[in-house]
Design a protein around this motif. Structure first.
Motif, short mmCIF file in Angstrom:
data_model
loop_
_atom_site.label_atom_id
_atom_site.label_comp_id
_atom_site.label_asym_id
_atom_site.label_seq_id
_atom_site.Cartn_x
_atom_site.Cartn_y
_atom_site.Cartn_z
N GLY A 1 0.79 -1.22 0.00
CA GLY A 1 0.00 0.00 0.00
C GLY A 1 0.82 1.27 0.00
N LEU A 2 2.16 1.17 -0.04
CA LEU A 2 3.01 2.36 -0.11
C LEU A 2 3.27 2.70 -1.58
N GLU A 3 3.17 3.98 -1.91
CA GLU A 3 3.45 4.44 -3.26
C GLU A 3 4.40 5.62 -3.20
N GLY B 1 10.83 7.18 -9.63
CA GLY B 1 12.24 7.55 -9.57
C GLY B 1 12.62 8.41 -8.38
N GLY B 2 11.67 8.67 -7.46
CA GLY B 2 11.95 9.54 -6.32
C GLY B 2 11.55 8.89 -5.01
N ALA B 3 11.70 9.67 -3.92
CA ALA B 3 11.44 9.13 -2.59
C ALA B 3 10.22 9.75 -1.93
N ALA B 4 9.52 10.66 -2.60
CA ALA B 4 8.36 11.29 -1.99
C ALA B 4 7.18 10.31 -1.96
N LEU B 5 6.54 10.21 -0.80
CA LEU B 5 5.38 9.33 -0.67
C LEU B 5 4.15 9.95 -1.29
N SER B 6 3.36 9.13 -1.98
CA SER B 6 2.13 9.62 -2.58
C SER B 6 1.01 9.66 -1.54
N ASN C 1 -1.70 8.34 -1.72
CA ASN C 1 -2.31 7.01 -1.66
C ASN C 1 -1.68 6.12 -0.60
N SER C 2 -0.55 6.56 -0.01
CA SER C 2 0.13 5.78 1.02
C SER C 2 -0.44 6.01 2.41
N THR C 3 -1.38 6.94 2.54
CA THR C 3 -1.85 7.35 3.87
C THR C 3 -2.39 6.18 4.68
N GLU C 4 -3.19 5.32 4.07
CA GLU C 4 -3.81 4.23 4.82
C GLU C 4 -2.76 3.25 5.34
N ALA C 5 -1.77 2.94 4.49
CA ALA C 5 -0.70 2.02 4.93
C ALA C 5 0.12 2.65 6.04
N VAL D 1 9.47 6.92 4.85
CA VAL D 1 8.50 6.17 5.65
C VAL D 1 8.75 6.41 7.14
N ARG D 2 10.03 6.36 7.55
CA ARG D 2 10.37 6.62 8.96
C ARG D 2 9.87 7.99 9.40
N ASP D 3 10.11 9.01 8.57
CA ASP D 3 9.70 10.36 8.93
C ASP D 3 8.18 10.48 9.00
N ALA D 4 7.47 9.79 8.10
CA ALA D 4 6.01 9.83 8.12
C ALA D 4 5.47 9.14 9.36
N LEU D 5 6.15 8.10 9.82
CA LEU D 5 5.72 7.42 11.04
C LEU D 5 6.04 8.25 12.28
N ALA D 6 7.16 8.94 12.26
CA ALA D 6 7.49 9.84 13.37
C ALA D 6 6.42 10.92 13.50
N ALA D 7 5.92 11.40 12.37
CA ALA D 7 4.85 12.41 12.39
C ALA D 7 3.56 11.85 12.95
#
Length: 309
Positions: free
Chosen positions: A206-208, A212-217, A219-223, A264-270
């Motif tokens: 469920g991660l998007e 070619g980059g590292a920015a989360l879409s 659509n990744s919010t639920e995961a 992903v780590r930074d999004a989880l820290a948030a």
């Protein structure tokens, strides 16, 4: 056949629980819903012959379509799941149109010509899969069941079609519109935790990311929300590891996979996960889970995993 599969329980998302019988395929008990789409009017090619052969491989039908995909972890075989669907659908008046197994379906050609929900919602191993197509003549509805084993899980795609006139009777909309969005769902929190504890690592579905980059879409919010709940509720420390396919230089892939893990780590820290509970790393293409020789293999190898530490 295991009792687990003798009764197929409806396992669709809230809002799809009121499906009429013509559009209810069901799912094995304990299967996790990974993707779902309900299209009020669309067309679908029901497989009716081997792909790559002389005869037309599909029969085009139109109407309301309900697509669902499931993952069932365990030792249940592809044949057992197909047999359960065949029995259940036959009890509801569906008759067989076509059934095949692996090479008889067209083998590798099937993967690229059949209509599939996008990964990670539905995964297909061209060396171990089966297709079942059935029709109920009384109301013109069709059932297409695709089952494949990939590593330690069986993946299931069900497509139910109520032809045009039946579709109009099954919707409250005054006019029929096409809905093409597909919802890819991450695995459940319990299934994720159980597999992480049992195996020591688990891929996150469920991660998007941007191409070619590292920015989360978005659509990744639920995961990400699910991962946040998992780590906040359990005293476990993990390494978030990014992986890539083998396209490009190794160092470039290691850097990209590391930056994706860090995102992903930074999004989880948030989401309140303590920094000391997690770290991030990138492996590039050094730890594939399958061959990179095919597009489907490369797609599976591009992933982010949780690893217990």
């Amino acid at each position: 056949m295991r009792a687990l599969l003798l009764a197929l329980a409806l396992a669709l998302p809230a809002g799809a629980m009121d499906l009429p019988p013509a559009l209810d395929a069901g799912a094995p008990e304990d299967a996790v819903l990974t993707a779902h789409a309900d299209r009020s009017f669309d067309s679908y090619g029901v497989p009716v012959a081997a792909f790559g052969g002389d005869d037309p491989a599909t029969q085009k039908v139109q109407g309301r379509l309900v697509w669902s995909a499931f993952r069932l972890v365990g030792e249940t075989s592809v044949a057992e799941v197909i047999a359960s669907y065949r029995t259940r659908l036959a009890s509801r008046g569906f008759q067989p149109l076509w059934e095949c197994r692996t090479e008889a379906c067209g083998g590798f050609d099937f993967r690229f010509e059949a209509e599939l929900l996008p990964a990670p919602g539905m995964l297909l191993d061209t060396a171990d899969f089966a297709q079942l197509s059935m029709r109920r003549r009384v109301d013109g509805s069709y059932a297409s069941i695709l089952v494949s084993r990939v590593l330690d899980a069986v993946h299931i795609q069900t497509v139910m079609v109520a032809e045009a006139e039946a579709a109009l009777a099954l919707t409250d909309q005054p006019s029929v519109e096409t809905e093409r969005s597909t919802t890819i769902l991450p695995q459940s929190e319990k299934a994720l935790y159980d597999r992480l504890i049992a195996d020591g690592h688990v891929p996150i579905e469920g991660l998007e990311f941007e191409t070619g980059g590292a920015a989360l879409s978005p659509n990744s919010t639920e995961a990400l929300d699910l991962l946040g709940r998992l780590l906040n509720r359990n005293e476990i420390a993990v390494v978030i590891v990014g992986h890539s396919d083998n396209v490009g230089e190794l160092l470039v892939n290691i850097d990209l996979s590391r930056r994706r893990a860090e995102a992903v780590r930074d999004a989880l820290a948030a989401r309140g996960v303590p920094p000391e509970q997690m770290s991030a790393s990138g492996a590039g293409f050094l730890a594939p889970i399958t061959s990179n020789a095919s597009p489907e293999g490369r797609e599976r190898n591009r992933r982010v995993e949780l690893v217990l530490r």
